[in-house]
Design a protein around this motif. Structure first.
Motif, short mmCIF file in Angstrom:
data_model
loop_
_atom_site.label_atom_id
_atom_site.label_comp_id
_atom_site.label_asym_id
_atom_site.label_seq_id
_atom_site.Cartn_x
_atom_site.Cartn_y
_atom_site.Cartn_z
N GLU A 234 -70.13 6.18 112.06
CA GLU A 234 -69.17 5.14 111.72
C GLU A 234 -68.25 5.59 110.59
OE1 GLU A 234 -71.04 0.79 112.88
OE2 GLU A 234 -71.29 1.51 110.82
N HIS A 235 -66.99 5.13 110.66
CA HIS A 235 -66.04 5.36 109.57
C HIS A 235 -65.16 4.12 109.46
CE1 HIS A 235 -62.10 6.99 107.98
NE2 HIS A 235 -62.96 7.21 106.99
N ARG A 239 -66.92 2.62 115.10
CA ARG A 239 -67.85 3.58 115.69
C ARG A 239 -67.07 4.71 116.36
NH1 ARG A 239 -73.14 1.93 119.20
NH2 ARG A 239 -73.44 0.79 117.24
N ILE A 240 -67.48 5.93 116.07
CA ILE A 240 -66.85 7.12 116.64
C ILE A 240 -67.91 7.94 117.36
CG2 ILE A 240 -65.53 9.21 116.19
CD1 ILE A 240 -64.56 7.86 113.58
N LYS A 241 -67.68 8.18 118.64
CA LYS A 241 -68.59 9.03 119.41
C LYS A 241 -68.15 10.49 119.29
CE LYS A 241 -70.02 5.79 123.04
NZ LYS A 241 -70.07 5.58 124.52
N MET A 242 -69.14 11.36 119.20
CA MET A 242 -68.90 12.79 119.20
C MET A 242 -69.31 13.32 120.58
SD MET A 242 -67.98 12.72 116.10
CE MET A 242 -68.23 11.75 114.61
N ARG A 274 -64.46 17.29 120.43
CA ARG A 274 -63.94 16.15 121.19
C ARG A 274 -64.61 14.88 120.67
NH1 ARG A 274 -60.52 15.78 125.22
NH2 ARG A 274 -60.71 14.24 126.89
N LEU A 275 -63.80 13.82 120.44
CA LEU A 275 -64.29 12.58 119.85
C LEU A 275 -63.71 11.39 120.60
CD1 LEU A 275 -63.13 14.68 117.41
CD2 LEU A 275 -64.53 13.15 116.02
N GLN A 276 -64.30 10.23 120.33
CA GLN A 276 -63.82 9.00 120.97
C GLN A 276 -64.08 7.80 120.09
OE1 GLN A 276 -65.73 8.10 124.70
NE2 GLN A 276 -64.23 6.55 125.26
N ARG A 277 -63.00 7.09 119.72
CA ARG A 277 -63.15 5.84 118.97
C ARG A 277 -63.52 4.72 119.91
NH1 ARG A 277 -58.02 3.96 116.35
NH2 ARG A 277 -56.92 5.60 117.48
N ALA A 278 -64.20 3.71 119.38
CA ALA A 278 -64.57 2.55 120.17
C ALA A 278 -63.33 1.92 120.79
CB ALA A 278 -65.29 1.52 119.30
N GLY A 279 -63.36 1.70 122.10
CA GLY A 279 -62.25 1.07 122.79
C GLY A 279 -61.11 2.01 123.14
#
Length: 300
Positions: A234-235, A239-242, A274-279
């Motif tokens: 989290e930041h 929530r941020i997925k790696m 590679r990352l992905q923010r919630a939504g």
């Protein structure tokens, strides 16, 4: 050969296609029923059902195979063999016994290591150097049956579950065709008691990253849980997925460093690819930082 195919997710589709291409008579396809999906929660057929219908095959998705009626319908197909890969239901003994040559399962591990639900995830998370595919004669126990054929493959240093999933699916498709072509000549090998491990279903609670762990463990977690459920941190409450990573040098645990984007761990660091923010959709690191700056020195 007259075959009943039993499978549900994307992993199973190349196997079904390979059986049809090889000229086997696929008498019927069994899969899980359509499930609500998407924003509208409309029922969506499984990948196997969608492909089977496109191929003009009969499809069944019983809720249970324990009833006398379901077992009689299965037996009436008069199959030589059933090919099972990620079907999603336990097969009762009456189903296992119905095909003339039994039920063959395609399992994505080198049995007896990683019996159970999540062998691909667990192999990467454990840091295994290799994995593979086994063609197993099914019996009542959980992935305990004798192995007819097996093929190993190295796990790449940066390979994710998604990437390994696709490779093993293709390997399984080729291996089951080899098995069916020489079924009478194969000698089943009982699995040894030594070396048994179980690949428990992934619990979402496992997915939160603990940056105080050694980088090698964090890297395995990220790659092993990519794309689902996705290792996350989290930041600023987001929530941020790696989704992809590699090992790198680091400093104080949990600190963001740039050039390239990396986060330090208890020992070493992981570079985030590679990352992905919630939504939001998945993004490469540079694109992600343009939309969600993580200043050097930020603590996660």
């Amino acid at each position: 050969m007259r075959v009943v195919f039993m499978g549900t997710p994307d992993f199973s589709v190349p196997v079904l296609e390979a059986l049809v291409t090889a000229g086997h008579d696929v008498a019927c396809v069994y899969c899980q029923p359509p499930r609500p999906a998407g924003r509208g929660k409309k029922e969506r057929p499984s990948p196997v059902e969608a492909r089977a219908r496109a191929l003009g095959l009969d499809v069944r998705h019983p809720v249970s195979l324990k009833t006398a009626e379901a077992q009689a319908e299965f037996a009436a197909l008069n199959a030589d063999v059933a090919v099972v890969v990620a079907f999603g239901l336990i097969l009762p003994q009456a189903i296992l016994d119905a095909p003339a040559r039994g039920c063959l399962n395609i399992h994505a591990s080198l049995l007896p290591r990683w019996r159970g639900a999540a062998p691909i995830h667990r192999a990467i998370m454990a840091g295994d150097a290799e994995t593979g595919v086994c063609i197993m004669q099914m019996e009542a126990g959980l992935d305990t049956g004798p192995v007819l054929l097996r093929e190993a493959t190295a796990i790449g240093a940066e390979e994710t579950t998604a990437q390994l999933h696709d490779r093993l699916s293709d390997m399984g498709a080729a291996l089951i065709c080899r098995a069916l072509a020489s079924l009478g000549d194969l000698t089943p090998e009982r699995q040894p008691e030594a070396g048994v491990t179980y690949a428990a279903k992934i619990d979402k609670a496992e997915a939160r990253i603990d940056w105080t762990r050694p980088a090698v463990e964090v890297d395995r977690l990220i790659r092993g849980l990519s794309p689902f459920p996705g290792a996350w941190t989290e930041h600023d409450g987001t929530r941020i997925k790696m989704l992809a990573s590699r090992l790198h040098e680091g400093g104080e645990a949990g600190t963001v460093l740039h050039d390239p984007l990396r986060v330090t761990c208890g020992d070493g660091a992981v570079e985030l690819i590679r990352l992905q923010r919630a939504g939001k959709g998945a993004q490469d690191a540079g694109e992600f930082l343009r939309g969600w700056p993580l200043a050097p020195g930020t603590q996660l």
